[in-house]
Design a protein around this motif. Structure first.
Motif, PDB file in Angstrom:
ATOM      1  N   ASP A  73      -2.405  59.587 -47.986  1.00  0.00           N
ATOM      2  CA  ASP A  73      -2.951  60.884 -47.588  1.00  0.00           C
ATOM      3  C   ASP A  73      -3.344  60.892 -46.113  1.00  0.00           C
ATOM      4  N   VAL A  74      -3.846  59.770 -45.623  1.00  0.00           N
ATOM      5  CA  VAL A  74      -4.221  59.669 -44.216  1.00  0.00           C
ATOM      6  C   VAL A  74      -2.982  59.766 -43.343  1.00  0.00           C
ATOM      7  N   VAL A  75      -1.949  59.037 -43.695  1.00  0.00           N
ATOM      8  CA  VAL A  75      -0.720  59.002 -42.896  1.00  0.00           C
ATOM      9  C   VAL A  75      -0.004  60.345 -42.945  1.00  0.00           C
ATOM     10  N   ASN A  76      -0.064  61.032 -44.072  1.00  0.00           N
ATOM     11  CA  ASN A  76       0.595  62.331 -44.196  1.00  0.00           C
ATOM     12  C   ASN A  76      -0.219  63.461 -43.580  1.00  0.00           C
ATOM     13  N   GLY A  77      -1.457  63.183 -43.150  1.00  0.00           N
ATOM     14  CA  GLY A  77      -2.275  64.194 -42.499  1.00  0.00           C
ATOM     15  C   GLY A  77      -3.120  65.022 -43.436  1.00  0.00           C
ATOM     16  N   HIS A  78      -3.206  64.637 -44.705  1.00  0.00           N
ATOM     17  CA  HIS A  78      -3.997  65.411 -45.669  1.00  0.00           C
ATOM     18  C   HIS A  78      -5.479  65.076 -45.591  1.00  0.00           C
ATOM     19  N   VAL A  79      -5.804  63.854 -45.156  1.00  0.00           N
ATOM     20  CA  VAL A  79      -7.185  63.404 -45.055  1.00  0.00           C
ATOM     21  C   VAL A  79      -7.438  62.958 -43.619  1.00  0.00           C
ATOM     22  N   THR A  80      -8.539  63.425 -43.057  1.00  0.00           N
ATOM     23  CA  THR A  80      -8.914  63.026 -41.710  1.00  0.00           C
ATOM     24  C   THR A  80      -9.996  61.961 -41.803  1.00  0.00           C
ATOM     25  N   VAL A  81      -9.787  60.854 -41.124  1.00  0.00           N
ATOM     26  CA  VAL A  81     -10.760  59.766 -41.126  1.00  0.00           C
ATOM     27  C   VAL A  81     -11.592  59.865 -39.858  1.00  0.00           C
TER      28      VAL A  81
END
Length: 75
Positions: free
Chosen positions: A2-10
């Motif tokens: 999800d992080v790599v696909n841009g769905h979750v921002t860290v």
């Protein structure tokens, strides 16, 4: 993923909620995803696939650096 696909921002706030073993697991999974993305070489004529791969690599690298810096600050 999800992080790599841009769905979750860290962010720093996201990392503060995680326990040290969870942060370590996140770093491990990000490293694994980066290796997987680098191993997947799309055709050089497929511009859209190259752009998508490069965006994913950029996100993963940025978050990996953020996690590393956060872990250094916590020591």
């Amino acid at each position: 993923r999800d992080v790599v696909n841009g769905h979750v921002t860290v962010t720093d706030r996201t990392l503060k909620r995680l326990t040290p073993p969870e942060v370590q697991q996140l770093a491990f999974e990000l490293d694994r995803l980066v290796r997987e993305l680098r191993g997947d070489q799309p055709d050089l004529d497929d511009v859209a696939a190259l752009r998508d791969r490069n965006q994913k690599l950029s996100r993963a690298s940025r978050v990996t650096r953020m996690v590393q810096m956060w872990r250094m600050e916590q020591r």
